[in-house]
Design an enzyme around this catalytic site. Structure first.
Site, PDB file in Angstrom:
ATOM      1  CB  SER A   1      -0.845  -0.002   1.285  1.00  0.00           C
ATOM      2  OG  SER A   1      -1.593   1.174   1.404  1.00  0.00           O
TER       3      SER A   1
ATOM      4  CE1 TYR B   1      -4.204  -2.239   5.294  1.00  0.00           C
ATOM      5  CE2 TYR B   1      -3.772   0.053   4.732  1.00  0.00           C
ATOM      6  CZ  TYR B   1      -4.052  -1.253   4.346  1.00  0.00           C
ATOM      7  OH  TYR B   1      -4.151  -1.556   3.013  1.00  0.00           O
TER       8      TYR B   1
HETATM    9  O1  NJP Z   1     -10.459  -5.136  -0.323  1.00  0.00           O
HETATM   10  P1  NJP Z   1     -11.655  -6.208  -0.250  1.00  0.00           P
HETATM   11  P2  NJP Z   1      -9.381  -4.809  -1.452  1.00  0.00           P
HETATM   12  N1  NJP Z   1      -7.803 -15.019   4.654  1.00  0.00           N
HETATM   13  O2  NJP Z   1     -12.152  -6.099   1.144  1.00  0.00           O
HETATM   14  C1  NJP Z   1      -9.715 -11.410   1.645  1.00  0.00           C
HETATM   15  C2  NJP Z   1      -4.936  -3.671  -0.153  1.00  0.00           C
HETATM   16  N2  NJP Z   1      -5.206  -2.255  -0.336  1.00  0.00           N
HETATM   17  O3  NJP Z   1      -9.602  -5.547  -2.683  1.00  0.00           O
HETATM   18  O4  NJP Z   1     -11.748 -14.099   3.038  1.00  0.00           O
HETATM   19  C3  NJP Z   1      -7.993 -14.994   3.338  1.00  0.00           C
HETATM   20  O5  NJP Z   1     -12.592  -6.021  -1.369  1.00  0.00           O
HETATM   21  C4  NJP Z   1     -11.200 -11.175   1.462  1.00  0.00           C
HETATM   22  O6  NJP Z   1     -11.880 -12.407   1.254  1.00  0.00           O
HETATM   23  P3  NJP Z   1     -12.734 -13.228   2.353  1.00  0.00           P
HETATM   24  C5  NJP Z   1      -5.552  -4.291   1.066  1.00  0.00           C
HETATM   25  O7  NJP Z   1      -4.786  -4.039   2.228  1.00  0.00           O
HETATM   26  C6  NJP Z   1      -6.475  -1.803  -0.503  1.00  0.00           C
HETATM   27  O8  NJP Z   1      -9.292  -3.355  -1.513  1.00  0.00           O
HETATM   28  O9  NJP Z   1     -13.689 -14.007   1.510  1.00  0.00           O
HETATM   29  N3  NJP Z   1      -8.501 -13.967   2.672  1.00  0.00           N
HETATM   30  C7  NJP Z   1     -11.239 -10.404   0.162  1.00  0.00           C
HETATM   31  O10 NJP Z   1     -11.249 -11.282  -0.935  1.00  0.00           O
HETATM   32  C8  NJP Z   1      -5.523  -5.763   0.673  1.00  0.00           C
HETATM   33  O11 NJP Z   1      -4.286  -6.331   0.967  1.00  0.00           O
HETATM   34  C9  NJP Z   1      -6.701  -0.440  -0.636  1.00  0.00           C
HETATM   35  O12 NJP Z   1     -13.382 -12.232   3.255  1.00  0.00           O
HETATM   36  C10 NJP Z   1      -8.850 -12.885   3.402  1.00  0.00           C
HETATM   37  C11 NJP Z   1      -9.917  -9.634   0.179  1.00  0.00           C
HETATM   38  O13 NJP Z   1      -9.082 -10.215   1.198  1.00  0.00           O
HETATM   39  C12 NJP Z   1      -5.720  -5.721  -0.834  1.00  0.00           C
HETATM   40  O14 NJP Z   1      -5.484  -4.384  -1.225  1.00  0.00           O
HETATM   41  C13 NJP Z   1      -5.638   0.437  -0.637  1.00  0.00           C
HETATM   42  C14 NJP Z   1      -8.661 -12.814   4.775  1.00  0.00           C
HETATM   43  C15 NJP Z   1     -10.135  -8.174   0.512  1.00  0.00           C
HETATM   44  O15 NJP Z   1     -10.912  -7.604  -0.465  1.00  0.00           O
HETATM   45  C16 NJP Z   1      -7.085  -6.131  -1.319  1.00  0.00           C
HETATM   46  O16 NJP Z   1      -8.073  -5.333  -0.703  1.00  0.00           O
HETATM   47  C17 NJP Z   1      -4.358  -0.054  -0.455  1.00  0.00           C
HETATM   48  C18 NJP Z   1      -8.138 -13.946   5.416  1.00  0.00           C
HETATM   49  N4  NJP Z   1      -7.961 -14.002   6.736  1.00  0.00           N
HETATM   50  C19 NJP Z   1      -4.152  -1.404  -0.312  1.00  0.00           C
HETATM   51  N5  NJP Z   1      -9.080 -11.592   5.199  1.00  0.00           N
HETATM   52  C20 NJP Z   1      -8.071   0.139  -0.816  1.00  0.00           C
HETATM   53  N6  NJP Z   1      -9.099  -0.648  -1.095  1.00  0.00           N
HETATM   54  O17 NJP Z   1      -8.217   1.352  -0.715  1.00  0.00           O
HETATM   55  C21 NJP Z   1      -9.492 -10.927   4.113  1.00  0.00           C
HETATM   56  O18 NJP Z   1      -3.352   0.806  -0.434  1.00  0.00           O
HETATM   57  N7  NJP Z   1      -9.361 -11.702   3.024  1.00  0.00           N
END
Ligand code: NJP
Length: 261
Positions: free
Chosen positions: A141, A154
Site C-alpha cells: 500500500s 495498518y
Molecule cells: O479489499 P476487499 P481490497 N484469509 O475487502 C480477503 C490492499 N489495499 O480488494 O476471506 C484470506 O474487497 C477477502 O476475502 P474473504 C488491502 O490491504 C487496498 O481493496 O472471503 N482472505 C477479500 O477477498 C488488501 O491487501 C486499498 O473475506 C482474506 C480480500 O481479502 C488488498 O489491497 C488500498 C482474509 C479483501 O478484499 C485487497 O483489498 C491499499 C483472510 N484471513 C491497499 N481476510 C483500498 N481498497 O483502498 C481478508 O493501499 N481476506
C-alpha cells in the site's frame, strides 16, 4: 499472450482487487486459482470466468492467517499444478486512533496482512526455487510508504510487507524469480466497509479513489516482468518519494489532508 496457460494463484480473490485480477488474468489466457474464505463468492466468480473466458477456474476456501490451512491448501495445489505466479492480495485494515486500538484486532491484522502473506510465499517460493522461475506479487500500500493518522497498525503491517518484499526480491533474483510490490492509494472496494465504518474517510477521498479494474490491469501488466513496484496513483507516488527526502516538511504540509480519516 505471455500469460497463456500460466497458473496464477490469487489470495483474497472473493472481492475487490483480487476478483478483478482474476478476471484480467483469465481475459489474457492465464488460469486463475482463487483463494479466500468466502467459498460461495469464489464459486460465483469461478463460474463467471469459465463462462465468459472459457478458462478452467479452480477455487479453494483459505484463511491465510491459519497456518495449517495454508499448508494443506498449497500442498494440494502444488501436487496438481505448476504455480507460475502468486498474488498475495488478502488483507484488511481498521482505521483507529492509537488510544482505541484493540490488540486482538491489531494481531489479526498482522496475522493476515503480514504472516499470512509470508506463509503463502514460503509454500510457493520453494517450488519456484526448484524450477528457477516464477513471480511473487505482494499487495502492500501507499500506507507502507507513508504512515498517516488513524492507520498506525495498518501502516505498520504494510511497512512490514514492503520490508519483507524488498529482502525477498534480492534473494529471489538468485533463482530467476521476480518479486513485485503493489502500492495503491485508496481504491473503491469493500475494504472500507471494515476500515472506515463511519464513512468519513470515503466521503473525503471519494474523488481520488482508484477503480479496482484499473489497479488490476496494472498488476496484470507487470506479471512475468521484473517490475520492482507498481505505485498508483502517480501523484501519490511522487508524494511518497518527496516524503522519503523531507518527511517533516510533508507531515507539516499534508497534515490537514492526512487527518481526513
Ligand atoms: O479489499 P476487499 P481490497 N484469509 O475487502 C480477503 C490492499 N489495499 O480488494 O476471506 C484470506 O474487497 C477477502 O476475502 P474473504 C488491502 O490491504 C487496498 O481493496 O472471503 N482472505 C477479500 O477477498 C488488501 O491487501 C486499498 O473475506 C482474506 C480480500 O481479502 C488488498 O489491497 C488500498 C482474509 C479483501 O478484499 C485487497 O483489498 C491499499 C483472510 N484471513 C491497499 N481476510 C483500498 N481498497 O483502498 C481478508 O493501499 N481476506
Amino acid at each position: 499472450m505471455k500469460l497463456a496457460g500460466k497458473y496464477v494463484v490469487i489470495t483474497g480473490a472473493s472481492s475487490g482487487i483480487g476478483e478483478q485480477i482474476a478476471y484480467e488474468v483469465a481475459k489474457r489466457g492465464g488460469i486463475p486459482i482463487l483463494l479466500a474464505r468466502s467459498k460461495e463468492k469464489l464459486a460465483q466468480i469461478a463460474q463467471h470466468i469459465e463462462q465468459t473466458y472459457n478458462i478452467p477456474c479452480v477455487y479453494e476456501s483459505l484463511d491465510v492467517s491459519n497456518q495449517e490451512e495454508v499448508d494443506a491448501v498449497f500442498d494440494r495445489l502444488l501436487a496438481s499444478v505448476d504455480i507460475d505466479i502468486l498474488v498475495n492480495n488478502a488483507g484488511f485494515g481498521v482505521f483507529r486512533y492509537v488510544e482505541h486500538i484493540d490488540l486482538s484486532e491489531a494481531k489479526q491484522m498482522f496475522d493476515v496482512n503480514v504472516l499470512g502473506l509470508i506463509a503463502c510465499t514460503k509454500k510457493v517460493y520453494t517450488h519456484m526455487m526448484k524450477k528457477r522461475s516464477g513471480h511473487i506479487i505482494n499487495v502492500a500500500s501507499q500506507a507502507g510508504k507513508i504512515a498517516t493518522p488513524k492507520s498506525s497498525v495498518y501502516a505498520a503491517t504494510k511497512h512490514a510487507v514492503l520490508g519483507f518484499t524488498n529482502s525477498l526480491r534480492m534473494e529471489a533474483s538468485m533463482y530467476g524469480i521476480f518479486v513485485t510490490a503493489v502500492n495503491p492509494g485508496p481504491i473503491k472496494t469493500n475494504f472500507f466497509t471494515v476500515a472506515d465504518t463511519s464513512g468519513e474517510y470515503v466521503k473525503n477521498v471519494k474523488r481520488w479513489m482508484l477503480r479496482p479494474e484499473f489497479v488490476a490491469k496494472r498488476v496484470v501488466d507487470a506479471m512475468l516482468t521484473p517490475t520492482r513496484e507498481v505505485n498508483l496513483p502517480f501523484w501519490m507516488h511522487i508524494g511518497s518519494r518527496v516524503y522519503q527526502l523531507f518527511p517533516s516538511v510533508v507531515e507539516k504540509m499534508g497534515k490537514r489532508a492526512f487527518l481526513k480519516k
